[in-house]
Design an enzyme around this catalytic site. Structure first.
Site, PDB file in Angstrom:
ATOM      1  N   ALA A 115       0.811  -1.212   0.000  1.00  0.00           N
ATOM      2  CA  ALA A 115       0.000   0.000   0.000  1.00  0.00           C
ATOM      3  C   ALA A 115       0.841   1.257   0.000  1.00  0.00           C
ATOM      4  CB  ALA A 115      -0.934   0.005   1.223  1.00  0.00           C
ATOM      5  N   SER A 116       2.133   1.138   0.306  1.00  0.00           N
ATOM      6  CA  SER A 116       2.984   2.321   0.397  1.00  0.00           C
ATOM      7  C   SER A 116       3.418   2.824  -0.968  1.00  0.00           C
ATOM      8  CB  SER A 116       4.233   1.998   1.235  1.00  0.00           C
ATOM      9  OG  SER A 116       5.058   1.064   0.561  1.00  0.00           O
ATOM     10  N   CYS A 117       3.112   2.101  -2.020  1.00  0.00           N
ATOM     11  CA  CYS A 117       3.574   2.476  -3.352  1.00  0.00           C
ATOM     12  C   CYS A 117       2.494   3.256  -4.095  1.00  0.00           C
ATOM     13  CB  CYS A 117       3.928   1.228  -4.161  1.00  0.00           C
ATOM     14  SG  CYS A 117       5.222   0.231  -3.382  1.00  0.00           S
ATOM     15  N   GLY A 118       2.766   4.535  -4.346  1.00  0.00           N
ATOM     16  CA  GLY A 118       1.898   5.304  -5.222  1.00  0.00           C
ATOM     17  C   GLY A 118       0.628   5.820  -4.595  1.00  0.00           C
ATOM     18  N   VAL A 119       0.511   5.867  -3.284  1.00  0.00           N
ATOM     19  CA  VAL A 119      -0.711   6.380  -2.681  1.00  0.00           C
ATOM     20  C   VAL A 119      -0.584   7.886  -2.494  1.00  0.00           C
ATOM     21  CG1 VAL A 119      -1.201   4.222  -1.510  1.00  0.00           C
ATOM     22  CG2 VAL A 119       0.100   5.969  -0.313  1.00  0.00           C
TER      23      VAL A 119
END
Length: 274
Positions: A115-119
């Protein structure tokens, strides 16, 4: 008061000091230690973080809690050195209590990584609001007491005094008494150590306490404060835009540029009186 008097985070290093007149002096300087810490769940590797040695059990407990893997002291059966590791001084083993689902911890871990990628910022706020309720604490602190906290924090930064290379986090009560101070090369590690100390010593949750940090306030600092239920977060430097947004949304009083006689209050000023 439990100040951090641990000086294991200091090492000596040869240095050449260059002077304005062109001269050079050779000396040994105090520098902060940075080494990896591996946290294991049982005998399985879980995460590695770079930290300053000292209070590693607190760091493990604080990290597990502020990242949402655990919620109370009762979740931990034991936290100790892993003597079977090749470097036990840099390895902490966490044994979970019966009833704590290890597969859930693993899924939370990998879910957080993906979830840490691209939010975006809005998604980050929604995510932590789904994980933690807003803070409703009626904790208040006098303005004069709040203004005194930076000096109280600075005077207790033992390792920083020798090296000049550490962040610190301090936990205070409403009267301005320093309950715990921890220093680390990573600002998030210093906070996790403080929160781990509070958790393991039954000062929990922290709904009537104040967090003071030595540097700037990022999203991660506010997220960890929210997990620990800390209602007031203060810093000598600036907060980020996302830290301000999260503090406003989640009920945290956020104070920046706390330097006597002034301060900037970015959210929920009703907790500061006088």
């Amino acid at each position: 008061m439990n100040q951090n008097l641990n000086t294991t985070g200091i090492a000596k290093s040869a240095v050449a000091r260059l002077h304005a007149d062109g001269g050079t002096t050779s000396l040994n300087d105090d520098v902060v230690v940075e080494e990896p810490l591996e946290i294991r769940i049982g005998n399985r590797p879980f995460v590695v973080t770079m930290r300053t040695p000292g209070n590693d059990e607190e760091l493990a407990a604080g990290f597990m809690t502020t990242e949402g893997f655990t919620h109370s002291k009762s979740d931990f059966k034991e936290i100790d050195r892993c003597r079977m590791a090749s470097h036990p001084e840099n390895t902490i083993r966490v044994r979970m209590s019966t009833g704590v689902k290890l597969n859930k911890i693993e899924s939370l871990r990998y879910g957080a990584i993906s979830a840490s990628c691209g939010v975006c910022g809005k998604t980050s706020i929604e995510s932590i609001r789904n994980s933690y309720p807003d803070i409703q604490s009626d904790c208040k602190i006098e303005r004069a007491t709040l203004l005194s906290l930076p000096d109280r924090l600075r005077k207790s930064q033992v390792v920083f005094e020798k090296t000049g290379g550490l962040h610190s986090s301090g936990l205070f009560d409403k009267a301005g008494n320093l309950l715990c101070l921890r220093e680390d090369v990573g600002r998030h590690n210093a906070l996790d150590k403080v929160i781990g100390f509070a958790l393991l010593n039954d000062i929990w949750p922290l709904e009537n306490h104040i967090l003071m940090v030595s540097g700037r306030v990022s999203f991660e600092i506010i997220q960890k404060a929210l997990a620990a239920r800390i209602p007031i977060v203060a810093a000598v430097s600036a907060p980020s835009s996302l830290a301000i947004s999260v503090a406003r949304e989640c009920g945290i009083t956020l104070v920046g540029f706390l330097r006597n006689p002034t301060m900037n209050v970015y959210s929920h000023p009703h907790r500061i009186s006088g």
